[in-house]
Design a protein around this motif. Structure first.
Motif, PDB file in Angstrom:
ATOM      1  N   PRO A 156      16.686   3.397  40.949  1.00  0.00           N
ATOM      2  CA  PRO A 156      16.035   4.270  41.927  1.00  0.00           C
ATOM      3  C   PRO A 156      16.359   5.731  41.641  1.00  0.00           C
ATOM      4  CG  PRO A 156      17.656   2.815  42.993  1.00  0.00           C
ATOM      5  CD  PRO A 156      17.781   2.605  41.526  1.00  0.00           C
ATOM      6  N   PHE A 157      15.342   6.579  41.711  1.00  0.00           N
ATOM      7  CA  PHE A 157      15.528   8.024  41.590  1.00  0.00           C
ATOM      8  C   PHE A 157      15.292   8.643  42.961  1.00  0.00           C
ATOM      9  CE2 PHE A 157      14.908   6.799  37.272  1.00  0.00           C
ATOM     10  CZ  PHE A 157      15.610   7.728  36.510  1.00  0.00           C
ATOM     11  N   VAL A 158      16.210   9.508  43.382  1.00  0.00           N
ATOM     12  CA  VAL A 158      16.138  10.112  44.716  1.00  0.00           C
ATOM     13  C   VAL A 158      16.128  11.621  44.585  1.00  0.00           C
ATOM     14  CG1 VAL A 158      17.239  10.313  46.977  1.00  0.00           C
ATOM     15  CG2 VAL A 158      17.413   8.173  45.705  1.00  0.00           C
ATOM     16  N   GLU A 159      15.199  12.261  45.300  1.00  0.00           N
ATOM     17  CA  GLU A 159      15.198  13.721  45.374  1.00  0.00           C
ATOM     18  C   GLU A 159      14.634  14.139  46.725  1.00  0.00           C
ATOM     19  OE1 GLU A 159      13.483  17.514  42.872  1.00  0.00           O
ATOM     20  OE2 GLU A 159      14.510  15.908  41.844  1.00  0.00           O
ATOM     21  N   ASN A 160      15.379  14.969  47.438  1.00  0.00           N
ATOM     22  CA  ASN A 160      14.972  15.450  48.769  1.00  0.00           C
ATOM     23  C   ASN A 160      14.495  14.311  49.660  1.00  0.00           C
ATOM     24  OD1 ASN A 160      15.598  18.141  48.294  1.00  0.00           O
ATOM     25  ND2 ASN A 160      13.568  18.618  47.500  1.00  0.00           N
ATOM     26  N   LYS A 161      15.265  13.213  49.634  1.00  0.00           N
ATOM     27  CA  LYS A 161      15.061  12.050  50.498  1.00  0.00           C
ATOM     28  C   LYS A 161      13.854  11.194  50.131  1.00  0.00           C
ATOM     29  CE  LYS A 161      17.433  14.112  54.459  1.00  0.00           C
ATOM     30  NZ  LYS A 161      17.400  14.405  55.907  1.00  0.00           N
ATOM     31  N   SER A 162      13.112  11.560  49.087  1.00  0.00           N
ATOM     32  CA  SER A 162      12.089  10.659  48.551  1.00  0.00           C
ATOM     33  C   SER A 162      12.735   9.773  47.493  1.00  0.00           C
ATOM     34  CB  SER A 162      10.930  11.432  47.916  1.00  0.00           C
ATOM     35  OG  SER A 162      10.019  11.873  48.893  1.00  0.00           O
ATOM     36  N   THR A 163      12.375   8.493  47.502  1.00  0.00           N
ATOM     37  CA  THR A 163      12.932   7.529  46.558  1.00  0.00           C
ATOM     38  C   THR A 163      11.809   6.941  45.715  1.00  0.00           C
ATOM     39  OG1 THR A 163      14.716   6.966  48.101  1.00  0.00           O
ATOM     40  CG2 THR A 163      14.273   5.403  46.328  1.00  0.00           C
ATOM     41  N   PHE A 164      12.071   6.833  44.407  1.00  0.00           N
ATOM     42  CA  PHE A 164      11.086   6.312  43.454  1.00  0.00           C
ATOM     43  C   PHE A 164      11.693   5.135  42.693  1.00  0.00           C
ATOM     44  CE2 PHE A 164      10.389  10.782  44.127  1.00  0.00           C
ATOM     45  CZ  PHE A 164       9.014  10.966  44.136  1.00  0.00           C
ATOM     46  N   ILE A 165      10.927   4.055  42.535  1.00  0.00           N
ATOM     47  CA  ILE A 165      11.331   2.918  41.708  1.00  0.00           C
ATOM     48  C   ILE A 165      10.115   2.458  40.910  1.00  0.00           C
ATOM     49  CG2 ILE A 165      11.962   0.468  41.718  1.00  0.00           C
ATOM     50  CD1 ILE A 165      13.804   0.955  43.965  1.00  0.00           C
ATOM     51  N   ARG A 254       6.704  18.874  41.463  1.00  0.00           N
ATOM     52  CA  ARG A 254       7.891  18.177  40.957  1.00  0.00           C
ATOM     53  C   ARG A 254       7.752  16.659  41.084  1.00  0.00           C
ATOM     54  NH1 ARG A 254      12.054  17.155  37.732  1.00  0.00           N
ATOM     55  NH2 ARG A 254      13.857  16.267  38.806  1.00  0.00           N
ATOM     56  N   ARG A 255       6.949  16.203  42.053  1.00  0.00           N
ATOM     57  CA  ARG A 255       6.828  14.759  42.263  1.00  0.00           C
ATOM     58  C   ARG A 255       6.225  14.059  41.046  1.00  0.00           C
ATOM     59  NH1 ARG A 255       2.535  17.219  44.805  1.00  0.00           N
ATOM     60  NH2 ARG A 255       0.495  16.175  44.826  1.00  0.00           N
ATOM     61  N   PHE A 256       5.345  14.748  40.322  1.00  0.00           N
ATOM     62  CA  PHE A 256       4.718  14.114  39.156  1.00  0.00           C
ATOM     63  C   PHE A 256       5.747  13.895  38.047  1.00  0.00           C
ATOM     64  CE2 PHE A 256       1.084  16.532  41.059  1.00  0.00           C
ATOM     65  CZ  PHE A 256       0.399  15.421  41.517  1.00  0.00           C
ATOM     66  N   ALA A 257       6.645  14.840  37.865  1.00  0.00           N
ATOM     67  CA  ALA A 257       7.702  14.671  36.873  1.00  0.00           C
ATOM     68  C   ALA A 257       8.617  13.508  37.258  1.00  0.00           C
ATOM     69  CB  ALA A 257       8.508  15.960  36.729  1.00  0.00           C
ATOM     70  N   LEU A 258       8.917  13.372  38.554  1.00  0.00           N
ATOM     71  CA  LEU A 258       9.776  12.282  39.010  1.00  0.00           C
ATOM     72  C   LEU A 258       9.089  10.929  38.836  1.00  0.00           C
ATOM     73  CD1 LEU A 258      11.182  14.007  42.187  1.00  0.00           C
ATOM     74  CD2 LEU A 258      12.555  13.169  40.272  1.00  0.00           C
ATOM     75  N   ILE A 259       7.787  10.876  39.114  1.00  0.00           N
ATOM     76  CA  ILE A 259       7.040   9.627  38.926  1.00  0.00           C
ATOM     77  C   ILE A 259       7.076   9.200  37.460  1.00  0.00           C
ATOM     78  CG2 ILE A 259       4.717   8.616  38.971  1.00  0.00           C
ATOM     79  CD1 ILE A 259       4.252  10.408  41.520  1.00  0.00           C
ATOM     80  N   ASN A 260       6.826  10.139  36.556  1.00  0.00           N
ATOM     81  CA  ASN A 260       6.847   9.809  35.133  1.00  0.00           C
ATOM     82  C   ASN A 260       8.265   9.498  34.645  1.00  0.00           C
ATOM     83  OD1 ASN A 260       4.115  10.154  35.078  1.00  0.00           O
ATOM     84  ND2 ASN A 260       4.106  11.694  33.451  1.00  0.00           N
ATOM     85  N   GLN A 261       9.250  10.213  35.170  1.00  0.00           N
ATOM     86  CA  GLN A 261      10.642   9.955  34.787  1.00  0.00           C
ATOM     87  C   GLN A 261      11.042   8.535  35.189  1.00  0.00           C
ATOM     88  OE1 GLN A 261      13.479  12.451  36.817  1.00  0.00           O
ATOM     89  NE2 GLN A 261      15.181  11.860  35.511  1.00  0.00           N
ATOM     90  N   THR A 262      10.634   8.129  36.392  1.00  0.00           N
ATOM     91  CA  THR A 262      10.949   6.781  36.867  1.00  0.00           C
ATOM     92  C   THR A 262      10.254   5.735  36.010  1.00  0.00           C
ATOM     93  OG1 THR A 262      11.100   7.694  39.109  1.00  0.00           O
ATOM     94  CG2 THR A 262      10.995   5.307  38.904  1.00  0.00           C
ATOM     95  N   ALA A 263       8.981   5.978  35.684  1.00  0.00           N
ATOM     96  CA  ALA A 263       8.245   5.038  34.831  1.00  0.00           C
ATOM     97  C   ALA A 263       8.906   4.927  33.463  1.00  0.00           C
ATOM     98  CB  ALA A 263       6.799   5.486  34.684  1.00  0.00           C
ATOM     99  N   ARG A 264       9.304   6.059  32.912  1.00  0.00           N
ATOM    100  CA  ARG A 264       9.941   6.046  31.588  1.00  0.00           C
ATOM    101  C   ARG A 264      11.231   5.226  31.607  1.00  0.00           C
ATOM    102  NH1 ARG A 264       9.924   8.739  26.754  1.00  0.00           N
ATOM    103  NH2 ARG A 264      11.965   8.905  25.737  1.00  0.00           N
ATOM    104  N   ASP A 265      11.996   5.365  32.681  1.00  0.00           N
ATOM    105  CA  ASP A 265      13.223   4.576  32.790  1.00  0.00           C
ATOM    106  C   ASP A 265      12.895   3.081  32.813  1.00  0.00           C
ATOM    107  OD1 ASP A 265      16.235   4.630  33.394  1.00  0.00           O
ATOM    108  OD2 ASP A 265      15.461   3.343  34.979  1.00  0.00           O
ATOM    109  N   GLY A 266      11.795   2.720  33.501  1.00  0.00           N
ATOM    110  CA  GLY A 266      11.371   1.323  33.506  1.00  0.00           C
ATOM    111  C   GLY A 266      10.988   0.837  32.122  1.00  0.00           C
ATOM    112  N   PHE A 267      10.281   1.681  31.355  1.00  0.00           N
ATOM    113  CA  PHE A 267       9.893   1.307  29.989  1.00  0.00           C
ATOM    114  C   PHE A 267      11.127   1.112  29.112  1.00  0.00           C
ATOM    115  CE2 PHE A 267       5.876   3.971  30.883  1.00  0.00           C
ATOM    116  CZ  PHE A 267       5.206   2.864  31.377  1.00  0.00           C
TER     117      PHE A 267
END
Length: 289
Positions: A156-165, A254-267
């Protein structure tokens, strides 16, 4: 309490609900974990050097008012097994441990239900020929889903209380990609009720054909950016779903970078990309190679 642990607490509570993980008043190093979907809660102690050393599972905190005899001890033993299996020095482990213990609990419950069904069948031998009511105990939607997709999860990536997986799975047809997404949304309430589930997939078909598609799920242009990331990485026969739980603070571009960063971690975790992990846990920094 370390920054890594604070981020992990925020991520866990964003995903599984508030108060899933909460501090004990008497000792800030001890946290109470309310297992999702379970009545038992556990006491965990985090040494100052966590995640360089694993958390200590002290025991049960409460079996809950609806807890059956023995379930708290069972959940405690399973969670200890889960921590020992998923922990890696330097990496926070609670998210992986909770997911693992839910898998173990599901397997245990299936075994218990099978035993109960067998006993019921023995009792009902005299009523042979009557319609079976066994399937009525399984929600229709769940019964028709089939086996779960072979997801690989990011941290999980967290920034300003938003969480991405992110979830990544191999697929060989657009229909399979669609069915995997349907299964995920139907079987996981946390994902179904998330703010966005952004998807993209690329598939090679027969005779040189190819298929690719994406879905923003309300996060404008996010699906196209995910698909573009897969194109840049030359990924085929795979799909990705990035789930976002909005925390109340707008992230802007910034949310788009976090979305792609999370996807990359999954890959990376799915073995599709080689990358050396240098950071720890939610929001950890990673360097590609």
């Amino acid at each position: 309490m370390s920054e890594a642990l604070l981020d992990e607490i925020e991520a866990i509570n964003s995903i599984y609900g508030d108060e899933t993980l909460s501090p004990q008043d008497q000792d800030p190093s001890i946290l109470i974990l309310n297992l999702p979907g379970e009545t038992a809660s556990l006491r965990l102690q985090f040494p100052p050097t966590y995640p360089d050393v694993p958390p200590i599972v002290l025991g049960t905190h409460s079996s809950g008012v609806l807890g059956k005899r023995g379930t708290a001890a069972r959940d405690l033993a399973l969670f200890r097994d889960a921590v020992s299996e998923v922990y890696e020095p330097g990496l926070v482990c609670l998210f992986d441990a909770i997911e693992k213990v839910q898998e173990l609990l599901s397997a245990v419950k299936e075994g218990e239900e099978a035993d109960d069904s067998h006993e019921q069948d023995d009792d009902d031998d005299a009523q042979e020929g009557n319609p079976s009511t066994r399937s009525s105990t399984i929600p229709f939607q769940e019964a028709d889903l089939g086996p779960p997709p072979p997801w690989t999860l990011s941290v999980p990536f967290v920034e300003n209380k938003s969480t991405f997986i992110a979830r990544v799975a191999p697929v060989d047809s657009p229909d399979q990609a669609a069915s995997y997404l349907q299964h995920l949304l139907a079987s996981d309430k946390r994902v179904r009720t998330a703010t966005h589930n952004i998807t993209a997939w690329r598939i090679r078909g027969p005779n040189g054909t190819s298929f690719q598609d994406c879905d923003d799920d309300g996060e404008t242009a996010a699906g196209g950016r995910l698909l573009h990331l897969m194109q840049l990485m030359d990924l085929w026969d795979t799909m990705v779903v990035v789930t976002r739980w909005y925390g109340g603070v707008k992230l802007g571009p910034r949310r788009f970078a976090l979305i792609n960063q999370t996807a990359r971690d999954g890959f990376v975790r799915a073995g599709l990309v080689k990358e050396e992990v240098h950071g720890a846990g939610a929001g950890g920094r990673r360097r590609g190679r």
